[in-house]
Write an enzyme that holds these catalytic residues in place. Structure first.
Site, PDB file in Angstrom:
ATOM      1  CE1 TYR A   1     -17.325  10.346 -15.178  1.00 31.75           C
ATOM      2  CE2 TYR A   1     -16.428  10.987 -13.054  1.00 31.75           C
ATOM      3  CZ  TYR A   1     -17.426  10.329 -14.629  1.00 31.75           C
ATOM      4  OH  TYR A   1     -18.069   9.074 -14.301  1.00 31.75           O
TER       5      TYR A   1
ATOM      6  CE  LYS B   1     -14.079   7.507 -18.080  1.00 28.89           C
ATOM      7  NZ  LYS B   1     -14.305   8.387 -17.151  1.00 28.89           N
TER       8      LYS B   1
ATOM      9  NE  ARG C   1      -2.948  -0.124   3.171  1.00 24.08           N
ATOM     10  CZ  ARG C   1      -2.598   0.975   4.585  1.00 24.08           C
ATOM     11  NH1 ARG C   1      -1.862   1.722   4.464  1.00 24.08           N
ATOM     12  NH2 ARG C   1      -2.014  -0.501   5.171  1.00 24.08           N
TER      13      ARG C   1
ATOM     14  CG  ASP D   1     -10.344  15.174 -15.303  1.00 23.80           C
ATOM     15  OD1 ASP D   1      -9.863  14.680 -16.462  1.00 23.80           O
ATOM     16  OD2 ASP D   1     -11.418  14.359 -14.907  1.00 23.80           O
TER      17      ASP D   1
HETATM   18  C1  LIG Z   1     -14.319   9.135 -16.726  1.00 21.87           C
HETATM   19  C2  LIG Z   1     -14.076  10.208 -16.016  1.00 21.87           C
HETATM   20  C3  LIG Z   1     -13.858  10.542 -14.354  1.00 21.87           C
HETATM   21  C4  LIG Z   1     -13.845   9.258 -13.177  1.00 21.87           C
HETATM   22  O1  LIG Z   1     -13.389   8.424 -13.734  1.00 21.87           O
HETATM   23  P1  LIG Z   1     -13.427   6.739 -13.427  1.00 21.87           P
HETATM   24  O2  LIG Z   1     -12.149   6.339 -13.839  1.00 21.87           O
HETATM   25  O3  LIG Z   1     -14.778   6.284 -14.043  1.00 21.87           O
HETATM   26  O4  LIG Z   1     -13.751   6.449 -11.863  1.00 21.87           O
HETATM   27  C5  LIG Z   1     -13.317  11.614 -14.313  1.00 21.87           C
HETATM   28  N1  LIG Z   1     -13.237  12.199 -15.008  1.00 21.87           N
HETATM   29  C6  LIG Z   1     -13.744  12.525 -16.104  1.00 21.87           C
HETATM   30  C7  LIG Z   1     -13.846  13.765 -16.810  1.00 21.87           C
HETATM   31  C8  LIG Z   1     -14.072  11.267 -16.716  1.00 21.87           C
HETATM   32  O5  LIG Z   1     -14.108  11.277 -17.925  1.00 21.87           O
END
Ligand SMILES: *Cc1c(COP(=O)(O)O)cnc(C)c1O
Length: 377
Positions: free
Chosen positions: A97, A194, A45, A169
C-alpha cells in the site's frame, strides 16, 4: 462459534444486563473509585469501554488473543512500526500500500529504520534481501492492483529460520476469507476503512496478535501516540461487522459474475484476480484463503478509451477505496500509484489501460448493464 455467529455474538458481555446491542460510552475520563487503587477505566486514551469491546471482537474474528483499534489503517501501521528501532531493517512487498511505503520512506527512514521492497511472490527474493539487521517481513496478499499472491506459510517458515517478525496486511481478504495468524503470522493489520466497516463512511484500523510481547509494544504505542478510534466509530464498526460475512459473500459473488462478463467482452484485454487460471499464485491463494475477494483489475485493449470508460459509468463510482456497498472504479496509474515513476509503472504493469474495480453489492444485472454500456463506448 462459526464466523458469522462470532461477528454477531463475539463481543464479551460484561454484565447480563446488556442484553441488546452495545452501549456507546463517550467518556474521556472516569472517576477514581478508590484512592490508590488502579482501575480498568481511568482515562480513555489508555483504555475505553466501547473500544475495548471492538478490540476483543476483532481479535476474536482474526483468531488472535490481542486486538488494538486505531483511527485509520495508516494510524495502525504507523503505531505498529514503533516496535522497530534505529538500525532495524524491514522487507516489504514491492506492491505494498502506497501509504505504508510513504511512512517508511519519508518518516521512519529519518529515525534510522531501513526498508527494502521486493517481489514477495517469489520467496527467493525475500531470502536474498535478508540482512543481519533485518527484523521483519510485511506482505499484502493478494497485492494491489494486480492481485499477485504471496505464500503466507512460506514467508512464515523463512521468517522463523531467521528470527524475523511477520506482518500481514489482510485488508483485501478480511478474516472471513483469510486468517494469517492461523499460519503462524505474528501480526495482522487492517485498514478497517474497507471491508470491515463496509459502507465507505468511516476510517479505522486494527492490529491483532497472539504474541504477548508484541501486544505490549503495540498497546504502548496506542497509549503513547494516541492514534485511537473514537467511541462512536468503534460502535459503528461493531455494527458493520455483524454483516461482514453477508457483505463479503455478496460482493464476491458479484465479482465472479462480473469477471465472467468481462472475459467475454471484446474491449477487455487482461483480467487480474487471485483465483483465475492466469494468476500464477492461484493454487497458493486457494490453499490459504477461501475465496478470491471482491477486487479485480483489467486492461482495456484500446488505451485511448480509458477516459471515455470512466466518464461513461452511471452506477459504479470513480473513486479510490474498496470494500463497501458501492462499486468503486479507480485508475491505478493516475490515482493510487500516481507518484510512482513512469518507467517503474510500465515495468510493473501499472499501465494507463489498467483499471481496478472494487465490487459492491448492488444487483448484478445493474452492474453488468452499467459496465456493458461503458465498454461499448
Ligand atoms: C486503505 C489501505 C490502507 C490504509 O488505510 P486507511 O484506513 O486509508 O488509513 C492500508 N493498507 C491497505 C491494503 C489499504 O487498502
Amino acid at each position: 462459534m462459526k464466523f458469522e455467529t462470532k461477528t454477531i455474538h463475539g463481543i464479551k458481555k460484561e454484565k447480563k444486563k446488556e442484553l441488546w446491542g452495545t452501549t456507546v460510552n463517550f467518556a474521556s475520563t472516569f472517576p477514581v473509585a478508590e484512592f490508590g487503587v488502579t482501575q480498568e477505566f481511568e482515562y480513555s486514551r489508555v483504555s475505553a469501554p466501547t473500544r475495548n469491546q471492538l478490540e476483543s471482537l476483532l481479535a476474536n474474528l482474526e483468531g488472535g488473543k490481542y486486538g488494538y483499534a486505531f483511527s485509520s489503517g495508516m494510524a495502525t501501521t504507523t503505531s505498529v512500526f514503533t516496535i522497530f528501532e534505529a538500525g532495524d531493517h524491514i522487507i516489504l512487498g514491492q506492491d505494498i500500500y502506497g501509504g505504508t511505503y510513504r511512512i517508511l520512506n519519508d518518516v521512519y527512514s529519518k529515525f534510522g529504520v531501513e526498508s527494502t521492497f521486493v517481489d514477495t511472490t517469489d520467496l527467493k527474493n525475500i531470502r536474498k534481501a535478508i540482512k543481519p539487521n533485518t527484523k521483519a517481513i510485511l506482505i499484502e496478499t493478494p497485492s494491489n492492483p494486480l492481485l499477485d499472491v504471496t505464500d503466507i506459510r512460506g514467508v512464515v517458515k523463512l521468517a522463523k529460520e531467521h528470527n524475523l517478525i511477520t506482518i500481514v496486511d489482510n485488508t483485501f481478504m478480511t478474516p472471513y476469507l483469510q486468517k494469517p495468524l492461523d499460519f503462524g503470522v505474528d501480526i495482522v493489520i487492517h485498514s478497517a476503512t474497507k471491508f470491515l466497516s463496509g459502507h465507505h463512511d468511516l476510517l479505522a484500523g486494527v492490529a491483532v496478535t497472539n504474541d504477548e510481547k508484541l501486544a505490549e509494544k503495540i498497546q504502548f504505542a496506542q497509549t503513547a501516540a494516541g492514534a485511537l478510534i473514537s467511541p462512536f466509530d468503534s460502535w459503528l464498526l461493531m455494527r458493520s461487522l455483524k454483516t461482514l460475512k453477508l457483505r463479503v459473500e455478496a460482493a464476491q459473488k458479484n465479482t465472479e459474475k462480473l469477471i465472467e462478463f468481462f472475459q467475454k467482452h471484446d474491449a477487455v484485454d487482461k483480467i487480474y484476480y487471485p483465483t483465475l487460471d492466469t494468476n500464477k499464485g492461484k493454487k497458493i491463494h486457494e490453499s490459504q484463503a477461501t475465496g478470491g475477494g471482491a477486487v479485480f483489475s483489467f486492461t482495456l485493449k484500446d488505451d485511448s478509451k480509458v477516459k471515455t470508460f470512466f466518464e461513461s459509468l452511471n452506477v459504479a463510482i470513480f473513486a479510490a477505496s474498496l470494500g463497501g456497498a458501492e462499486t468503486l472504479v479507480t485508475h491505478p496509474s493516475t490515482i493510487t500509484h500516481a507518484e510512482m515513476p513512469e518507467e517503474e509503472k510500465e515495468a510493473r504493469g501499472f499501465t494507463h489501460s489498467l483499471i481496478r474495480i472494487a465490487v459492491g453489492f448492488e444487483n448484478i444485472d445493474d452492474l453488468i448493464a452499467d459496465f456493458k454500456q461503458a465498454l461499448e463506448k
